[in-house]
Design a protein around this motif. Structure first.
Motif, PDB file in Angstrom:
ATOM      1  N   VAL A 510       0.869  -1.172   0.000  1.00 42.11           N
ATOM      2  CA  VAL A 510       0.000   0.000   0.000  1.00 42.11           C
ATOM      3  C   VAL A 510       0.908   1.224   0.000  1.00 42.11           C
ATOM      4  CG1 VAL A 510      -1.833   1.246   1.178  1.00 42.11           C
ATOM      5  CG2 VAL A 510      -1.722  -1.240   1.348  1.00 42.11           C
ATOM      6  N   PHE A 511       0.880   1.931  -1.106  1.00 42.97           N
ATOM      7  CA  PHE A 511       1.754   3.094  -1.268  1.00 42.97           C
ATOM      8  C   PHE A 511       0.907   4.341  -1.025  1.00 42.97           C
ATOM      9  CE2 PHE A 511       4.457   5.523  -4.644  1.00 42.97           C
ATOM     10  CZ  PHE A 511       4.972   6.315  -3.649  1.00 42.97           C
ATOM     11  N   LEU A 512       1.245   5.068   0.040  1.00 41.54           N
ATOM     12  CA  LEU A 512       0.403   6.202   0.413  1.00 41.54           C
ATOM     13  C   LEU A 512       1.028   7.524  -0.011  1.00 41.54           C
ATOM     14  CD1 LEU A 512      -0.415   4.494   3.685  1.00 41.54           C
ATOM     15  CD2 LEU A 512      -2.131   5.151   1.993  1.00 41.54           C
ATOM     16  N   THR A 513       0.203   8.347  -0.606  1.00 45.29           N
ATOM     17  CA  THR A 513       0.703   9.636  -1.078  1.00 45.29           C
ATOM     18  C   THR A 513       0.230  10.738  -0.142  1.00 45.29           C
ATOM     19  OG1 THR A 513      -1.266   9.921  -2.436  1.00 45.29           O
ATOM     20  CG2 THR A 513       0.632   8.914  -3.478  1.00 45.29           C
ATOM     21  N   GLY A 514       1.000  11.805  -0.127  1.00 43.06           N
ATOM     22  CA  GLY A 514       0.622  12.958   0.679  1.00 43.06           C
ATOM     23  C   GLY A 514      -0.243  13.915  -0.137  1.00 43.06           C
ATOM     24  N   LEU A 515      -0.374  15.099   0.394  1.00 43.97           N
ATOM     25  CA  LEU A 515      -1.184  16.111  -0.281  1.00 43.97           C
ATOM     26  C   LEU A 515      -0.282  16.969  -1.160  1.00 43.97           C
ATOM     27  CD1 LEU A 515      -3.142  17.335   2.860  1.00 43.97           C
ATOM     28  CD2 LEU A 515      -3.928  15.700   1.134  1.00 43.97           C
ATOM     29  N   VAL A 516      -0.887  17.564  -2.179  1.00 43.29           N
ATOM     30  CA  VAL A 516      -0.157  18.537  -2.985  1.00 43.29           C
ATOM     31  C   VAL A 516      -0.514  19.915  -2.431  1.00 43.29           C
ATOM     32  CG1 VAL A 516       0.275  19.428  -5.293  1.00 43.29           C
ATOM     33  CG2 VAL A 516      -0.331  17.017  -4.981  1.00 43.29           C
ATOM     34  N   LEU A 517       0.491  20.586  -1.880  1.00 43.47           N
ATOM     35  CA  LEU A 517       0.258  21.898  -1.265  1.00 43.47           C
ATOM     36  C   LEU A 517       0.674  23.008  -2.227  1.00 43.47           C
ATOM     37  CD1 LEU A 517       1.890  21.038   2.173  1.00 43.47           C
ATOM     38  CD2 LEU A 517      -0.524  20.865   1.559  1.00 43.47           C
ATOM     39  N   ASP A 518       0.287  24.218  -1.912  1.00 46.56           N
ATOM     40  CA  ASP A 518       0.726  25.327  -2.766  1.00 46.56           C
ATOM     41  C   ASP A 518       2.180  25.679  -2.422  1.00 46.56           C
ATOM     42  OD1 ASP A 518       0.740  26.950  -0.516  1.00 46.56           O
ATOM     43  OD2 ASP A 518      -0.765  28.349  -1.253  1.00 46.56           O
ATOM     44  N   GLU A 519       2.689  26.689  -3.111  1.00 49.06           N
ATOM     45  CA  GLU A 519       4.101  27.051  -2.972  1.00 49.06           C
ATOM     46  C   GLU A 519       4.484  27.376  -1.527  1.00 49.06           C
ATOM     47  OE1 GLU A 519       6.750  29.890  -5.867  1.00 49.06           O
ATOM     48  OE2 GLU A 519       4.588  29.712  -6.121  1.00 49.06           O
ATOM     49  N   GLN A 520       3.504  27.944  -0.798  1.00 52.00           N
ATOM     50  CA  GLN A 520       3.790  28.341   0.586  1.00 52.00           C
ATOM     51  C   GLN A 520       3.474  27.249   1.595  1.00 52.00           C
ATOM     52  OE1 GLN A 520       1.858  32.239   1.238  1.00 52.00           O
ATOM     53  NE2 GLN A 520       1.923  32.365  -0.988  1.00 52.00           N
ATOM     54  N   GLY A 521       3.153  26.076   1.089  1.00 55.40           N
ATOM     55  CA  GLY A 521       2.897  24.973   1.998  1.00 55.40           C
ATOM     56  C   GLY A 521       1.482  24.932   2.547  1.00 55.40           C
ATOM     57  N   ARG A 522       0.564  25.642   1.875  1.00 58.12           N
ATOM     58  CA  ARG A 522      -0.833  25.607   2.334  1.00 58.12           C
ATOM     59  C   ARG A 522      -1.629  24.619   1.489  1.00 58.12           C
ATOM     60  NH1 ARG A 522      -2.331  31.721   1.434  1.00 58.12           N
ATOM     61  NH2 ARG A 522      -1.641  30.964  -0.586  1.00 58.12           N
ATOM     62  N   LYS A 523      -2.662  24.044   2.132  1.00 60.16           N
ATOM     63  CA  LYS A 523      -3.568  23.156   1.418  1.00 60.16           C
ATOM     64  C   LYS A 523      -4.230  23.945   0.282  1.00 60.16           C
ATOM     65  CE  LYS A 523      -6.512  19.535   3.216  1.00 60.16           C
ATOM     66  NZ  LYS A 523      -7.230  18.982   4.347  1.00 60.16           N
TER      67      LYS A 523
END
Ligand SMILES: [Zn+2]
Ligand SMILES: [Zn+2]
Length: 879
Positions: A510-523
């Motif tokens: 099970v390969f878990l991916t994180g979130l793609v955040l904006d340039e400043q690290g915000r959701k």
């Protein structure tokens, strides 16, 4: 002759190539018992959804693995599909009807479902076409939808089987009810929001008139449903009261005082009201003490006929009224502020009401056990490892799964109730008569939780419950790739369903991916307006650049920042490869050597081939371990630095030489390396590599079905690699030193070398030519002792060798002096300007602080620069 376009423009070919792949059914693997299968089943996006960055990341990862394994010779199946997404699709259709002034009840079930199908058909194609833009090599011939006939059959089959095994039951349970969505929702769909509320302390009179008992509550509206007051059996304050009774104010009802260890002595007064029908903990207490049920709040959130004087009030209105009534009667002791987390419906943000309701449940304990064991035994792996803990935690604390939903869009319960006797029939056949009494029946109107069908996804999509060839060959799948936020919703349920139904794990990894955040690290979110549309990126920079950006600098399970700068850099990388390929094509002819037939490869040839061998192995190893970001980095470095920046430059003189034989060798190596480069990069950047490949004189089939660079130990050449590495490092050092001194590119000198390290000396044998073409050298000259050198030299040390270049030949001192003095003049006048500005009180007091700070910073910078310039001038003048 096929020709590669002059400029790299992904728009010219990305869609065309995808069309060609589709036409050729290149994504469709047949069952081939002579080969090993490699299977990934795509997490199904909502059928009416649109592609967002999360999908783009997730599908890029899966496609890289699939394309890699396909090149490695596996029968690689990437099975796509969509989910009917019961509640979110239904909510959209309801909204549409509302805008036409209609409700779903106005339409009736049949008409409503027609509307929902029409909606699905209208929007269902979007996400598929968007995925195609990304270049995913899915087998669209095997595409699945959770409401397909076979998948629906699988759902009913599983329901029947679990029911017969007593693992599905209907029961009275406290459920999370959303009064707005009008449906039960699972624990995991409840969002707990921190909230500043109140806690009220009331006096409850004892029936014997001997006094009062104080209780505290955050939900006074449930008081009419109280069936007891409970205290802890250890609590000395109340020992005498247990067994006595309370006269429930305004309700004309007596309730007992009971002892139960669930009550915390420290909380409030240590005495709590028990409302079994409206609180999950109280439900358990009620069951232990046989208190029965008293429902006072209905499904719309209004108090019902059991609520005495409060019947008909909305729940929060009732709260107000009840507090007022207690206050007026002098029964309100105090109101305190109370900070707590209140459960809200994840979808509509309405406060959840715990309600008693008849629902269908899956008994979890027997199913959770093998799923937990599979992980503990090491048969199921999580990447990264730490998510295994979350998986175990869910399984260890699992409650029975409420699977019925008061919705119409989805799989309707295969359950019939008799209208005349109490018979319940669970069946996959439609029936209209009760098998027990022959009377009429009605089907349960509810549908199954949408996760019930997605839990079967890895095998239902391959034909289960039928024993298909596909199922036999492609199942179990190899890896599941999904976001860490749905481990409980989905991963856990797939694992126990697969173990129960197929006797096998649905996947090993099970390969878990994180979130793609904006340039400043915000959701990325709608409200922040910082979302980036993957389709816009593809439109502007091409799918290859988007894919590469999502993969590089990304490690499993971690969130990643997405920036346009990085997309641009990766587009530039693609451009670099494009131009390098055009350069190779310029020199390529139909008459090239097979590498195996070349006797005298030059050092640079041996080096690039050896490096290529190692990079191919490294990349394969990294991909096998799901280190996709590191694999991509290795490919990028090989292409950009080793191939474009070094090999092509080193080999250039040979391409223009009169030695036809050596030229043919050089071109043959260039072509062979380019082909391997395209193979290596293909999983990451499928479009550009396929386009370049198609222009090779000898390309016939698609690159995507070609093969991974062949392993051949005879090309491994540590000696050549060592030599070239020394050359590269020395030349880099020389270039840096020259740049610091501002030495013009047309200035060359001889290179004087000194070393006491015999090995280092030997390693440089035969490398003089590289220093001539790349290192601004007119030739080598080994010296005995640097102390004997006369005059100024530019010197660098690299890997045990000292390199000296006479400055006399490199620097035109007069000119340099002039240049330095001019630069000094500019710097001094700039400093003057800044000093004056800072001396101006008006500026310093009125300008924003940041601006003043910036000017001060500049002042410092100019001062340092002036110092350095003066020193340089002095040293040249004193030469
Ligand atoms: Zn809701
Ligand atoms: Zn009957």
């Amino acid at each position: 002759m096929k020709e590669l376009a002059k400029t790299y423009d992904p728009k010219d070919f990305e869609d065309r190539i995808y069309g060609e792949w589709m036409e050729d059914h290149a994504f469709h693997p047949e069952v081939d018992r002579s080969k090993e299968p490699y299977t990934i089943v795509m997490p199904p996006p909502n059928v009416t959804g649109n592609l967002h960055m999360g999908h783009a990341l997730n599908n890029t990862i899966q496609d890289i693995l699939i394309r890699f394994k396909r090149l490695k010779g596996y029968q690689a199946l990437f099975l796509p599909g969509t989910d009917h997404a019961s509640i979110s699709t239904e909510a959209k259709v309801v909204e549409k009807l509302k805008s036409q002034g209609k409700s779903k009840e106005d339409l009736g079930r049949e008409e409503f479902l027609k509307e929902a199908w029409a909606w699905t058909e209208e929007y269902g194609g979007n996400i598929k076409n968007q995925l195609k833009k990304l270049g995913v090599s899915c087998d669209w011939d095997r595409e699945a939808f959770t409401l397909d006939d076979n998948l629906s059959k699988a759902v009913e089959e599983v329901f029947m089987e679990l029911y017969e095994k007593d693992l599905i039951y209907r029961g009275d349970r406290i459920i999370n009810w959303c009064p707005h969505c009008h449906t039960a929702i699972s624990d995991a769909e409840v969002e707990h929001i921190e909230h500043d509320g109140k806690i009220w302390t009331f006096k409850y009179p004892l029936t014997d008139g001997s006094g009062y008992l104080q209780i505290a509550t955050t939900r006074p509206e449930t008081i009419p449903g109280d069936l007891a007051v409970a205290v802890n059996p250890e609590d000395d304050r109340y020992t005498d009261l247990v067994g006595k009774a309370i006269q429930l104010p305004f309700m004309d009802r007596e309730i007992p005082i009971i002892a139960d260890s669930y009550v915390e002595m420290e909380f409030g007064t240590g005495a709590v009201k028990i409302t079994p029908s409206h609180d999950p903990n109280d439900f358990e207490v009620g069951a232990r003490h046989d208190l029965g049920q008293c429902i006072v709040i209905d499904q719309k959130g209004y108090l019902n006929e059991n609520a005495g004087p409060y019947a008909g009030l909305e729940r929060f209105e009732a709260r107000k009224k009840i507090v007022e009534d207690f206050d007026q009667k002098g029964l309100l002791v105090k109101v305190d502020n109370h900070h707590n987390a209140v459960g809200h419906c994840e979808r509509c943000k309405t406060v959840i009401e715990p309600l008693i309701s008849k629902q269908w449940f899956v008994k979890m304990e027997p199913l959770a056990k093998p799923a937990l064991e599979a992980y503990q035994k090491g048969d199921l792996h999580f990447i990264p490892d730490r998510f295994g803990k979350i998986y175990s935690h869910w399984l260890e604390n699992i409650r029975d799964w409420c699977i019925s939903r008061q919705l119409w869009w989805g799989h309707q319960m295969p359950v019939y109730y008799c209208d005349h006797c109490d018979h319940v029939e669970v069946t996959t056949e439609e029936i209209d008569k009760c098998p027990a009494c022959g009377g009429s029946v009605h089907r349960d109107p509810d549908t199954l939780d949408t996760w019930f069908s997605s839990a079967l996804w890895p095998f239902s999509t391959l034909g289960w419950p039928n024993k298909t060839e596909d199922l036999d060959y492609f199942y179990p799948t190899n890896v599941l790739c999904t976001g860490y936020d749905i481990i409980f919703f989905w991963v856990v349920r797939m694992v126990f369903s697969a173990l129960e139904q197929t006797g096998q794990l649905p996947f090993k990894d099970v390969f878990l991916t994180g979130l793609v955040l904006d340039e400043q690290g915000r959701k990325m979110s709608k409200s922040l307006g910082n979302g980036i549309d993957p389709l816009e990126i593809i439109d502007q920079y091409g799918a290859d650049a988007l894919r590469f950006t999502l993969i590089t600098g990304n490690s499993p399970g971690n969130d990643m920042r997405f920036s346009i700068d990085r997309v641009e850099a990766n587009r530039n990388f693609a451009n670099k490869l494009w131009n390098a390929s055009r350069f190779v094509f310029m020199h390529m002819t139909d008459d090239l050597y097979d590498l195996k037939d070349i006797k005298d490869l030059q050092l640079e040839d041996r080096w690039i081939l050896s490096k290529g061998q190692r990079v191919a192995r490294e990349v394969a190893e990294k991909l096998d371990h799901y280190d996709l970001g590191l694999a991509a980095d290795a490919v990028l470095n090989y292409i950009w630095s080793d191939f474009c920046d070094w090999y092509i430059e080193l080999v250039k003189p040979r391409l223009f030489s009169q030695d036809a034989e050596d030229k043919k060798v050089a071109v043959s190596v260039l072509a062979a390396v380019l082909k391997d480069i395209l193979r290596l990069l293909h999983p990451f950047m499928p479009f550009i590599t396929e386009e370049i490949w198609s222009k090779l004189p000898d390309s016939q089939d698609f690159l995507m079905v070609n093969h991974w660079p062949e392993e051949d130990d005879s090309y491994l050449d540590p000696e050549a690699e060592d030599k070239l590495e020394r050359v590269q490092e020395a030349i880099r050092a020389i270039r840096n030193a020259r740049a610091e001194m501002n030495i013009a590119p047309n200035k060359k000198s001889k290179t004087l070398l000194y070393s006491q390290d015999a090995k280092a000396k030997e390693a440089l044998e035969g490398t003089e030519g590289f220093f001539k073409t790349q290192g601004f050298s007119t030739g080598f000259e080994w010296i005995e002792n640097p102390k004997d050198l006369e005059g100024d030299h530019l010197s660098v040390v690299s890997q045990g060798v000292e390199y000296y270049m006479p400055l006399e030949d490199l620097v035109d001192y007069e000119k340099e002096l002039q240049r330095l003095k001019k630069e000094l003049g500019t710097a001094e006048s700039e400093l003057d300007r800044v000093v004056k500005k800072l001396a101006n009180q008006g500026f310093v007091s009125k300008a924003p602080e940041a601006l003043v700070a910036k000017e001060r910073e500049k002042e410092g910078q100019f001062k340092t620069q002036i110092d350095q310039l003066k020193k340089r001038i002095e040293s040249i003048e004193n030469r």
